[in-house]
Write a protein that holds these residues in place. Structure first.
Motif, PDB file in Angstrom:
ATOM      1  N   ARG A   1       0.850  -1.214  -0.098  1.00 44.83           N
ATOM      2  CA  ARG A   1      -0.027   0.007   0.078  1.00 44.83           C
ATOM      3  C   ARG A   1       0.957   1.357  -0.057  1.00 44.83           C
TER       4      ARG A   1
ATOM      5  N   LEU B   1      -2.514  -2.611  -7.065  1.00 48.27           N
ATOM      6  CA  LEU B   1      -3.689  -2.783  -6.514  1.00 48.27           C
ATOM      7  C   LEU B   1      -3.935  -4.118  -5.969  1.00 48.27           C
ATOM      8  N   ALA B   2      -3.740  -5.248  -6.537  1.00 52.00           N
ATOM      9  CA  ALA B   2      -4.192  -6.344  -6.248  1.00 52.00           C
ATOM     10  C   ALA B   2      -3.181  -7.024  -5.104  1.00 52.00           C
ATOM     11  N   GLU B   3      -2.293  -6.122  -4.583  1.00 54.54           N
ATOM     12  CA  GLU B   3      -1.443  -6.818  -3.579  1.00 54.54           C
ATOM     13  C   GLU B   3      -1.799  -6.146  -2.183  1.00 54.54           C
ATOM     14  N   PHE B   4      -3.021  -5.404  -2.138  1.00 51.07           N
ATOM     15  CA  PHE B   4      -3.765  -5.114  -0.872  1.00 51.07           C
ATOM     16  C   PHE B   4      -5.204  -4.850  -1.117  1.00 51.07           C
ATOM     17  N   GLU B   5      -5.903  -4.887   0.066  1.00 48.17           N
ATOM     18  CA  GLU B   5      -7.303  -4.690   0.010  1.00 48.17           C
ATOM     19  C   GLU B   5      -7.483  -3.228   0.717  1.00 48.17           C
ATOM     20  N   ASP B   6      -8.089  -2.343  -0.007  1.00 45.52           N
ATOM     21  CA  ASP B   6      -8.833  -1.115   0.124  1.00 45.52           C
ATOM     22  C   ASP B   6      -9.618  -0.663  -0.777  1.00 45.52           C
ATOM     23  N   PRO B   7     -11.032  -0.941  -0.617  1.00 46.42           N
ATOM     24  CA  PRO B   7     -12.046  -0.511  -1.705  1.00 46.42           C
ATOM     25  C   PRO B   7     -12.125   0.984  -2.211  1.00 46.42           C
ATOM     26  N   TYR B   8     -11.931   1.937  -0.944  1.00 53.00           N
ATOM     27  CA  TYR B   8     -11.883   3.309  -1.355  1.00 53.00           C
ATOM     28  C   TYR B   8     -10.594   3.740  -2.060  1.00 53.00           C
TER      29      TYR B   8
ATOM     30  N   HIS C   1      -8.708   1.858  -4.216  1.00 51.39           N
ATOM     31  CA  HIS C   1      -8.785   1.191  -5.400  1.00 51.39           C
ATOM     32  C   HIS C   1      -9.732   2.050  -6.304  1.00 51.39           C
ATOM     33  N   SER C   2     -10.853   2.366  -5.882  1.00 54.51           N
ATOM     34  CA  SER C   2     -11.930   2.897  -6.609  1.00 54.51           C
ATOM     35  C   SER C   2     -11.328   4.682  -7.026  1.00 54.51           C
TER      36      SER C   2
END
Length: 402
Positions: A171, A204-211, A213-214
């Motif tokens: 991130r 982006l595929a390496e971590f989760e954070d929907p906000y 990413h969008s």
């Protein structure tokens, strides 16, 4: 002669590309306002501490950063200002430095160049090498770029890039490439901006954070749109058609997720692209989407910028009553914030409107107000650049003495 003015409340419907998005914005549930219980007495009310100031320091700064990135600038600055005094008193330089970073980010998002530069240099002077210093350097680089100091901005980016080997978090690496893309965008180098943002998208595929990413995908669409407009020769190309469709899809996703601020910001650039190819109805529809999103995000200055564009479109179409309503609202909203460039543009647009209507005194008054605000903007930019140069000179002197 221009066409006859439409009734002021006869608003055009959104174009077919945006019809579903308009429906989603209207249908979205409105947040319920929580009722506050009255304190037992006036003294208790005065002594009560807001809940967010009772949270741990990192949580408060995270909250302030989220407010800043979602357009709630005043809330972010209020949190940091209250917190910074306590941190200084307790002698915690790393926390003070991170608080200064969030302040720099907030001032940058609000268009306050000098304040962003001052807070940014305070931050990098306190933070130890690592992810937080990396992020602070890139945000400061963008602030410096907006003062016109390209060399200073690129120097800060190079310093930040040297810290990348110290950063393990995907991130944080993503944020370097995404924010450096923003720096190049501020410098007007759209090609480099897209290149850096594309590297960020690959992480982006390496971590989760929907906000995140969008918002990143929306930023990349907008940056690619700028490049496509520059080479379209005033006509809609297949590339532009694809990017307009991508914006609509991404905006629908963001609205469905309650993430309205990136839609409001992206709508400005999409409207500008439509205007560049002469599609004023589509530009108007995009701006109406932006207005609804800015309202949902409670981002009044950004709505002011959108209203200004709507006023310009209506003026060019000869719809002077509508133009006057949009420009008047833009002036009111922009006067509440610190977007001096946009406020000056709004007064100039008002001057042009009054000139076309042969209201000469009003045209002259608005023009003078625009000129005065541009002077204030130039002074603010000059002060910010002077501060940046003073800091760089001080650093060089320290190196020479060492």
């Amino acid at each position: 002669m221009p066409p006859h003015d439409d009734p002021i409340d006869d608003k055009p419907a959104a174009g077919p590309r945006f019809a579903h998005l308009v429906t989603a914005l209207h249908a979205g549930p409105q947040p319920r306002r929580q009722r506050r219980r009255a304190p037992a007495n006036a003294e208790a009310a005065a002594e009560a501490t807001p809940p967010h100031l009772q949270q741990p320091i990192d949580e408060q700064l995270d909250r302030a950063e989220i407010c800043s990135r979602s357009g709630r600038i005043d809330e972010a600055v209020a949190i940091c200002t209250a917190l910074r005094a306590r941190l200084v008193a307790h002698g915690d330089p790393q926390s003070v430095g991170w608080c200064d970073f969030v302040l720099a980010l907030s001032h940058l998002n609000a268009g306050r160049a000098k304040e962003a530069v001052v807070s940014g240099y305070r931050a990098i002077g306190k933070l130890a090498s690592g992810p937080r210093l990396l992020r602070s350097l890139v945000v400061l680089a963008t602030a410096v770029a907006r003062t016109g100091d390209a060399a200073g901005a690129l120097e800060l980016l190079e310093r930040a890039k040297r810290l990348l080997p110290l950063v393990d978090s995907p991130r944080d690496r993503f944020l370097f490439w995404a924010n450096s893309g923003g720096t190049y965008h501020a410098l007007g180098d759209l090609q480099r901006s897209v290149e850096h943002s594309t590297v960020a998208e690959g992480l982006l595929a390496e971590f989760e954070d929907p906000y995140v990413h969008s918002a990143m995908r929306m930023n990349l669409i907008v940056q690619r749109l700028g490049l496509a407009v520059a080479r379209c020769n005033g006509v809609e190309t297949p590339e532009l058609t694809e990017l307009f469709a991508a914006f609509t899809v991404q905006a629908e996703r963001l609205v469905a997720a309650g993430q309205h601020y990136p839609v409001a910001k992206g709508s400005e650039d999409v409207a500008d692209a439509y205007i560049a190819i002469g599609q004023y109805e589509q530009a108007r529809a995009a701006l109406q989407i932006g207005v609804k999103s800015a309202d949902a995000a409670k981002a009044s200055p950004d709505r002011g910028t959108l209203e200004l564009r709507l006023g310009r479109i209506e003026r060019l179409a000869g719809q002077y009553r509508r133009a006057s309503a949009h420009i008047g609202l833009a002036l009111e909203l922009l006067a509440e914030g610190a977007l001096l460039k946009e406020l000056a543009e709004a007064h100039l647009e008002n001057s042009l409107l009054n000139e076309e209507r042969q209201h000469w005194r009003a045209a002259l008054d608005s023009y003078r107000q625009s000129a005065q605000i541009r002077e204030r903007l130039l002074v603010a930019q000059s002060d910010a650049r002077a501060h940046a140069l003073e800091v760089r000179l001080s650093i060089e002197r320290q190196r020479g003495e060492a």
